[in-house]
Enzyme design. Structure first.
Site, PDB file in Angstrom:
ATOM      1  N   ASN A 100      -6.889  -8.579  -7.768  1.00 43.20           N
ATOM      2  CA  ASN A 100      -6.864  -9.248  -6.316  1.00 43.20           C
ATOM      3  C   ASN A 100      -8.198 -10.080  -6.357  1.00 43.20           C
ATOM      4  O   ASN A 100      -8.219 -11.336  -5.717  1.00 43.20           O
ATOM      5  CB  ASN A 100      -6.594  -8.445  -5.094  1.00 43.20           C
ATOM      6  CG  ASN A 100      -7.614  -7.123  -5.212  1.00 43.20           C
ATOM      7  OD1 ASN A 100      -7.615  -6.340  -6.199  1.00 43.20           O
ATOM      8  ND2 ASN A 100      -8.258  -6.961  -4.237  1.00 43.20           N
ATOM      9  N   THR A 115       0.673  -1.362  -0.068  1.00 45.82           N
ATOM     10  CA  THR A 115       0.014   0.074   0.018  1.00 45.82           C
ATOM     11  C   THR A 115       0.772   1.107  -0.173  1.00 45.82           C
ATOM     12  O   THR A 115       0.620   2.217  -1.025  1.00 45.82           O
ATOM     13  CB  THR A 115      -0.923   0.057   1.338  1.00 45.82           C
ATOM     14  OG1 THR A 115      -1.857  -1.041   0.991  1.00 45.82           O
ATOM     15  CG2 THR A 115      -1.579   1.474   1.315  1.00 45.82           C
ATOM     16  N   GLN A 120      -0.388  -8.735  -6.917  1.00 45.44           N
ATOM     17  CA  GLN A 120      -0.854 -10.088  -6.861  1.00 45.44           C
ATOM     18  C   GLN A 120       0.027 -11.320  -7.706  1.00 45.44           C
ATOM     19  O   GLN A 120      -0.085 -12.355  -7.668  1.00 45.44           O
ATOM     20  CB  GLN A 120      -2.032  -9.951  -7.362  1.00 45.44           C
ATOM     21  CG  GLN A 120      -3.200  -9.508  -6.387  1.00 45.44           C
ATOM     22  CD  GLN A 120      -3.319 -10.298  -5.257  1.00 45.44           C
ATOM     23  OE1 GLN A 120      -3.301 -11.720  -5.099  1.00 45.44           O
ATOM     24  NE2 GLN A 120      -3.738  -9.796  -4.132  1.00 45.44           N
ATOM     25  N   CYS A 154     -11.828  -5.990   2.779  1.00 47.28           N
ATOM     26  CA  CYS A 154     -12.692  -5.170   3.502  1.00 47.28           C
ATOM     27  C   CYS A 154     -12.791  -4.968   4.760  1.00 47.28           C
ATOM     28  O   CYS A 154     -13.227  -6.000   5.715  1.00 47.28           O
ATOM     29  CB  CYS A 154     -14.158  -5.593   2.713  1.00 47.28           C
ATOM     30  SG  CYS A 154     -15.320  -4.318   3.068  1.00 47.28           S
ATOM     31  N   SER A 195       4.574  -6.460  -2.940  1.00 48.18           N
ATOM     32  CA  SER A 195       4.441  -6.471  -1.483  1.00 48.18           C
ATOM     33  C   SER A 195       5.172  -7.937  -1.175  1.00 48.18           C
ATOM     34  O   SER A 195       4.463  -9.071  -1.662  1.00 48.18           O
ATOM     35  CB  SER A 195       2.979  -6.607  -1.072  1.00 48.18           C
ATOM     36  OG  SER A 195       3.045  -6.974   0.102  1.00 48.18           O
TER      37      SER A 195
END
Lengths: 393, 362
Positions: A160, A78, A188, A334, A208
């Site tokens: 993703n 992020t 991803q 989420c 990441s």
């Protein structure tokens, strides 16, 4: 299949995170103990760390077709997306190059949220391109949306939520021809696809570490040499002034070990897991009524299966599966547990009553055929159970 | 699970008895924090961040799964909004009825069943007695053994289907015993203080809350005595309730020696009607829609006892079922606080017969 307290547990959420590979942990260990120097220090302790960090830059650069100097270690994926978008947008504004950014509604929140703030607070203009039923942007739409004042295009390499692989090579070429920067969130991908920044003409690219068997808390940002970039993290001159803050040396070393590990596994695992994944999809579609695959049927990450189930609350289904020991996700991170359907699924034109029932099953290097059979056996019963409960009350 | 002592002990007791237990906490709606503290988490007392952490830690200690489920929009729609509307209709509502009916035994039950559960257990102080088996099984809702903690009042909304799949493990114990069990189970909540306020009021003051959520809800108007004379001004009907004595804005000369109480609210005239203590109270209370735990009304008028508020004293009365699904209660002695919108709950000894919302007398 793993057993915990006598219960069967199956981890099929490798798109959320992966375990740290043993060789990665081993590579990191010295930097969590005796080699604790700050890579910015002049003395021998610092030099040890700096040498390891230099090598990590080399390895990462090499892995994605970039130079070591173009690699920046960050605190997470992020953060890499944030630095890329903010860095490119503010540098362009500083140079008076324009104000227009292009993206799509299927992007990860790291991109979506950053662009929303750039638009709402900092007055950049963001065009959201439509996506097709599989979540793909048409490169011709990118071409048509480009304007003289377009400074940046941000479109992810693979989604993703639904696993669809984007035509990034073509999009990158169009951006290059037009003179707009191209950022791609490739978070991803490394465990499944080779990445080459030249092949896709990326100017900025985010990774990441924990998505490819590295540690959490480390991201990678590729910044093509010569790209106008204003650092959003300022302070000391770490990472050649592009990301201030003492570098997580152990994390960088682990990330380098992880990308090597993934590169070694990738090809064989991709074809093995694709077969298991296809077996899973076939098994689910055969036994669950009103079930559909979301995302592209073929151009998708090889380990990634995603479904929508009509009239099923995806979050409740996740819990029902968890009770059975099966760990999966709805596909969009989420954190709030918001009962709204995924915006990405809605953007793909999936009706609301289907979009609430999104489910992502992502396989990993350790996934076995047994585990897949267990899911094929268990999931239809859980879907039925959720549907019955919601019809009942 | 709320992270509090009752639901924690309920979970621990079930684990001890060999049940396969799943912990669920509902995230309920609370009034959003003011803009200057944006980013602050939901402050509903049932599920504040500390409560979530407590409940999660307890679930971990018990070795059970734990989920916190977002129920904010359904809670707002089914509990908070009707509660606000009721004030707008000059009633004094109790939100716990809708919460138990629609949230706990609606939304939450649905999710429990979806996870494969056979029962929904809560930390309520009430008991369930079963007679018969299978399709012939009948379920009776009984008071908890701790008379001071008994919560059967708020559970009167439940029916046979709810009780067939409900468990109230705390109902067999006193609060003191439950606290002691929490200590024995080494649950960290043993000494947590209890809260009486409505969970969704962040500031604790329902008047300010109503004005913020429903700005037009309160229109000032006259305070009338029983002869119809205006003797003061009120600030809006939602701010008054039957039996209220304090906070009445009545001119000193008419206050005389005798204290005045709110007798009733008259929405048609937007008036608060006040009178003396001996004018207060009624022996007849009408329920428009009477719910019976058994599923059916008694064949005819029945002697029972009833209370007109959670904290009211139970009083002897006759229950007269009405053909339209309502009921009339005739009390042996006048009930001081029978308030439109509050719940009347009827008992046969320890057993809940049923209840309903008190109607405004025409």
């Amino acid at each position: 299949m793993a057993m915990t307290n006598g219960r069967r547990r199956v981890y099929l959420d490798y798109s959320a995170t992966t375990p740290v590979a043993p060789e990665v942990a081993q590579a990191m260990a010295p930097f969590l103990s005796e080699m604790y120097g700050n890579a910015a220090s002049l003395h021998s302790y610092g030099r040890e760390a700096a040498a390891a960090l230099d090598e990590a830059h080399q390895v990462l650069g090499c892995a994605i077709g970039a130079r070591a100097s173009e690699i920046v270690f960050t605190g997470c994926g992020t953060e890499a997306d944030n630095l890329a978008l903010r860095g490119a947008a503010f540098a362009a504004r500083q140079r008076g190059r324009g104000n227009h950014i292009i993206s799509a509604p299927t992007e990860h929140q790291a991109v979506e949220g950053t662009l929303r703030q750039l638009q709402d607070v900092f007055d950049f203009e963001v065009t959201m391109l439509p996506v097709d039923g599989c979540g793909r942007v048409d490169p011709d739409d990118v071409r048509r949306a480009l304007r003289p004042d377009t400074i940046l295009v941000s479109l992810m390499m693979a989604n993703n939520e639904v696993g669809t692989i984007a035509p990034v090579a073509e999009i990158g070429r169009i951006c290059r021809e037009h003179g707009a920067l191209f950022h791609t969130d490739a978070v991803q991908c490394p465990a499944w696809l080779p990445i080459n920044v030249e092949a896709i003409n990326a100017d900025l690219l985010a990774l990441s570490s924990h998505k490819f068997y590295g540690p959490k808390g480390v991201g990678v940002l590729y910044i093509r040499d010569g790209t106008p970039y204003l650092p959003a993290l300022t302070g000391g001159g770490h990472e050649r002034g592009r990301r201030a803050g003492t570098v997580n040396v152990a994390g960088a070393v682990g990330t380098a070990a992880a990308i090597k590990y993934a590169a070694g596994q990738r090809e064989a695992q991709a074809s093995r897991l694709q077969r298991l994944r296809d077996r899973l999809i076939e098994g689910i579609l055969a036994s669950v009524p009103d079930a559909r695959v979301s995302g592209h049927p073929r151009d998708r990450l090889p380990h990634h299966a995603s479904f929508v189930f009509k009239g099923v609350d995806g979050e409740t289904l996740l819990m029902a599966l968890d009770v059975e020991g099966i760990a999966v996700s709805t596909g969009s991170a989420c954190a709030s547990g918001d009962p709204e359907p995924s915006p990405a699924l809605l953007a793909m034109g999936i009706p609301r009553e289907w979009a609430l029932g999104g489910l992502r099953i992502s396989l990993g290097y350790h996934t076995t055929a047994d585990e897949i059979e267990y899911v094929i056996e268990t999931l239809p019963r859980c879907v039925e159970q959720v549907r019955r409960a919601f019809a009942d009350a | 699970m709320s992270g509090g002592v009752d639901s924690s002990v309920a979970a621990a007791l079930l684990v001890e008895r060999g049940y396969d237990v799943i912990g669920i906490m509902l995230r309920l709606w609370a009034e959003p924090a003011p803009a200057e503290s944006a980013g602050r988490e939901n402050a509903n007392r049932c599920c504040a961040p500390e409560a979530v952490a407590d409940a999660r830690a307890i679930a971990r200690q018990l070795g059970i799964p734990f989920y916190d489920i977002d129920a904010q929009s359904v809670f707002k729609e089914k509990v908070v909004d009707p509660w606000i509307r009721a004030y707008g209709e000059a009633s004094t509502p109790n939100p716990c009825f809708n919460c138990n009916r629609s949230i706990r035994f609606g939304f939450l039950m649905q999710r429990a069943l979806a996870l494969g559960a056979d029962f929904l257990a809560t930390g309520h102080y009430a008991r369930i007695a079963v007679t018969g088996e299978g399709a012939a099984a009948r379920y009776r809702l009984l008071k908890g053994v701790d008379a001071r903690k008994d919560q059967s009042y708020v559970l009167h909304v439940l029916g046979q289907r709810d009780l067939a799949r409900a468990l109230f493990p705390c109902g067999d114990f006193t609060k003191e015993q439950v606290r002691e069990m929490a200590r024995q189970f080494r649950l960290p909540t043993a000494e947590r203080a209890e809260s009486q306020d409505l969970c969704f009021l962040t500031e604790g003051d329902y008047r300010g809350f109503l004005l913020r959520q429903a700005p037009g809800i309160a229109t000032p108007g006259p305070i009338l005595n029983t002869r119809g004379e205006t003797i003061g001004r009120h600030e809006g009907l939602p701010f008054y309730t039957i039996g209220q004595r304090k906070g009445l804005n009545i001119a000193p000369h008419s206050a005389r020696a005798e204290a005045l109480y709110v007798l009733r609210l008259d929405p048609a005239r937007n008036a608060v009607i006040v009178g003396t203590a001996d004018e207060l109270g009624t022996s007849r209370v009408t329920i428009r829609r009477m719910h019976y735990v058994s599923g059916a009304p008694p064949a005819g008028p029945t002697r029972c006892s009833a209370k007109v508020r959670y904290k009211a004293r139970e009083a002897a009365c006759a229950l007269v079922p009405l053909p339209d699904g309502g009921a009339q209660f005739v009390f042996d002695e006048a009930q001081r606080d029978a308030t439109p919108g509050q719940g009347l709950v009827a008992y046969d000894g320890d057993e809940v017969i049923g209840g309903g919302l008190i109607a405004r007398e025409a």
